[in-house]
Design a protein around this motif. Sequence first.
Motif, short mmCIF file in Angstrom:
data_model
loop_
_atom_site.label_atom_id
_atom_site.label_comp_id
_atom_site.label_asym_id
_atom_site.label_seq_id
_atom_site.Cartn_x
_atom_site.Cartn_y
_atom_site.Cartn_z
N ASP A 167 77.02 104.83 23.86
CA ASP A 167 76.72 105.73 24.98
C ASP A 167 77.85 106.73 25.25
N PHE A 171 78.11 109.27 22.48
CA PHE A 171 77.08 110.30 22.57
C PHE A 171 77.57 111.48 23.40
N ARG A 185 78.47 115.33 21.93
CA ARG A 185 77.85 116.50 22.53
C ARG A 185 78.90 117.48 23.04
N LEU A 243 70.35 110.16 20.55
CA LEU A 243 70.96 108.86 20.84
C LEU A 243 70.03 107.79 20.29
N ARG A 295 68.38 103.13 24.91
CA ARG A 295 68.77 104.48 25.30
C ARG A 295 68.04 104.94 26.56
N ASN A 336 70.29 105.20 29.46
CA ASN A 336 71.35 106.21 29.47
C ASN A 336 70.88 107.42 30.26
N GLU A 348 72.28 110.27 30.94
CA GLU A 348 72.49 111.57 30.32
C GLU A 348 71.38 111.85 29.31
N TRP A 349 71.02 110.86 28.52
CA TRP A 349 69.96 111.04 27.53
C TRP A 349 68.64 111.40 28.20
N ARG A 350 68.30 110.68 29.22
CA ARG A 350 67.03 110.92 29.88
C ARG A 350 67.01 112.27 30.59
N ASP A 357 59.82 110.10 24.81
CA ASP A 357 60.72 109.35 23.93
C ASP A 357 59.91 108.27 23.23
N ALA A 379 67.31 118.27 24.23
CA ALA A 379 67.43 117.16 23.29
C ALA A 379 66.69 117.57 22.02
#
Length: 963
Positions: A347, A350, A354, A370, A375, A378, A380-382, A394, A427
């Motif tokens: 995490d 990642f 970036r 990611l 994930r 996470n 930030e990912w979402r 996703d 993303a």
Amino acid sequence: MTQDDRWQGYPTEVVAWLGALWGKSAKKAGGTKNLLLSHMLDTAAVAELAWDSYLPPVTRWRLDDFAGGPGKGRRLFAWLCGIHDCGKATPAFQHVDAEAAGAVLAAGLTWDKYALKGASWRHDKAGGRLLLRILGDAQWSQEQIAWVWPLVAGHHGSFPTRGQLKPKKEALQGRGEAWPRAQLALVEAFTRALGYEGKTPLAEVEPVRVPSRAVQLQLSGFVVMTDWIASNEQHFKGIDDLSLVAMPGARERAASAWAKLGLRGGWGRLPLPAVEAFQDRFGHGPWLSQELLLDVVHRMAGPGLVIFEAPMGEGKTKAALAAAELLAARCGADGVFVGMPTQATADPMFSQVRGWLERLGTGLESQVALLHGKRMFNKEWRRLLDGAGEWGQDADSCYASVAEDEVDEYGMASPFGDAGSASQRKAPAEWFLGRLRGLLSPFAVGTIDQLLFAATRTKHVMLRMSGLVGKVVVLDEVHAADVYMSQFLLEGLWWLGQAGAPVILLSATLPPDQRRHLVAAYVAGAQSAEGFEAVEIPEPDGYPSVTAVWLGEEGPEHLVESTTSWREDLSVRVEILPEAPGTDAAAAARTAVAPADQAVVALLESRLAGGGCVLIIRNTVPRAQATFEALREVYGADVRLLHGRLHAGHRADRTQEALNLLGPATNGVERPDRLILVATQLAEQSFDVDADLLITDLAPVDLLLQRIGRLHRHDRDGRPALLAEPTVVVTGTALHEDGPPWMLRAGEKIYGRYLMLRTAAVVAEADGGTWQVPGQVPELVSQVYGEGDLVPAGWRPAELKARQEWELRQQQRRQAAAQYLLTRSGEHEAQTLEGLHYGGHGTLAEGQFEALVRDGERSVEVVLVRRDDKGVHAVGGRRLGPGGEVAAGLVDDVLAGTVRLPAGLTLVAEQELGPLAGWRDHPWLRYSRALVLDGQGKAVLGDFRLRYDDLLGLVVEGGPRYR
């Protein structure tokens, strides 16, 4: 149907056949059947776009070379991708859709329905058999035919042997005069549509060189990728009129689909970074070790393997990213994959990758995927999944627990539909986020398992390998791979070596044998050799060090160099706090404070008289919980607990709190006057905390040194006077004058008695003295993992027995891994992909993949919910529906209750637990196992009594012995 100029000169019956043979039924092509030639041209058109906008430069260079010169590879690539479905021109396929079959029969292509009844013949295998005949008739050489037909026969995920290309009944492939003519006409019409002319267009297609097996596997993945894209009925509606089937139209369809899907590659042709690039990327110039890595990479004469060993806090990751940029520019790589040992370490990496890409100024920070099963936690990912609703589009995570055979044959199943505004996504395109496709993203960060999966003999492994070959592969903390995992790591390095993919391995330090094996595997792949014979390269003579190896014109070449750390050695005092036998049982019983914890309490009473921050690392969760409880009685809220049986919400919060309180001085949070953090191995790696005192259970020396890396980690003024000297106190053992030491059984079970004995010997020798860290790290690791005498004479009988048991266990684990490796023993020198999957594994769910590449007791995760007289609640207290139904905005709260059970509860959990009734239609929760706690946080699972305590986490209070 009206004949156009393209079909002038074709016999009437041939035109009729081409206008009848279908590739997609109306049901799977948007309501109108898609002619087979149309789908093949669609796929070829997608392949052309992939060439222009996605394929790594190095892949394009190679294909040009295979095809006979610059500019020829693009058309060959389109042909290889588009020809994949030629095997559908057989009775076995054409008869399965009654409506479409009528047109085929009317065109004069007939079959014996009784011969076909109940018989099965896959069109991928049929295509391989068809190409063997047609390419042979076209006078292709046998070596070229041998590598091309498996790309067709394996495009649904597994490569058959040549012997498997024979149907049970020849009627399935097509008997008589018409079927072979129709099959040849289809292949030739497709070939001419791509621009191959002359009397024998197929002769023009023949490559002039055979690619390596690894590159064949990469190309196979691209065949699958282009087929899946061209099979999307939303973008490729069926065409059933032959007069409308043409390459210009296919290119228009492909261009529209490519744009709507938002597909793109990575760097493309990356220019060499400027001298000041490191300063621009990271805000400071390179330290000595970082400069050494970049200098060695500059001097390498080709793509190869680079091993960078440096102490904790030396900036290995920054150096590796800078080196990756340089290697990509020189080797034609299009992106980077960074593999970390755990999800927790992936995490923050990642975010770091970036940030690095953002500073490159190319906008590619939006193209980082990611890749790990959690994930969705996470934030930030979402946040980056633009416009996709509560959880984002996703699909990969959605299917994290679904077997491959539950996904449709083109890997397109997704509950979310299209990605919408692809141009605004922050993303990678949704298409890259589907199951099996994550590594195809331009850039990716995940667990090392992603590479290990690519080394397994499992269905669709070509997609994983395609996502790695063409990238720079960076693997961090490779020392953490045990002997079982290492078999997959070595296999993966072999394939990457054969593909000429640059690889950077990072580690605090490696045992010499492990370093030699890693180098040998990569070099063996580069030479297409069978055995991983050791390469004669010197050991580093200093620390930090860089070991680089590549294949030169006359064989393997290497550079091995070292330098000094940017900071002076830390003189760490080593002490042993002895424990008495029986500690394990006392901790497990939890009826009273164990003597071991009483000793820790007594030690801290004196050491913390002036305050300070202490990190205590225990080897098991029950032991950490017991220590926490004992210290909590004395120090109250100054004690924190962190381990793997906290639910996801608690674990994330406590991890962040620890990093805030004990992290670098620049984080803006005031360091507490006194704090005791009790943790398990979670605090062992990639955990940037700074302790004034370390107390740790005995562990193998490399892991022990990793733990010491948290001690006085940052330069800090004002440490308490009693803790000014960095000190590690080793627990979990007791020395005896006349025999081997006593050691915790749990520690021996986890790490093995042999390495623990040898580590105890170096700890005993240092007791009361000091280790110079990091300067002495390589020496200590070499001593413990080496062959020389190390333990006292009174320990040697026990050491000999432990070594024999260790060697037997190591051999057993190697053999256990061998049955799943991508290449079977004795077949590394094979020239083609024929039979690669023979005896392999087909459909595995994600959890089964993890069990495949990690040798340990299998465990399962559950989602905790509470049920009382007011209803069902998430662990945070928010109300759910009567059957656990989740209202909008509550999924976070529910999944925050995810926790991993002890391995001993796996079987009973699988037998007794499943989703709540209200979860069965939810895309995220329908595969989750719910563990329902009562109002006191308790539950019964089989013979076990469980309790979730907000301070302790999950506690097993009764039942059979567990770990």
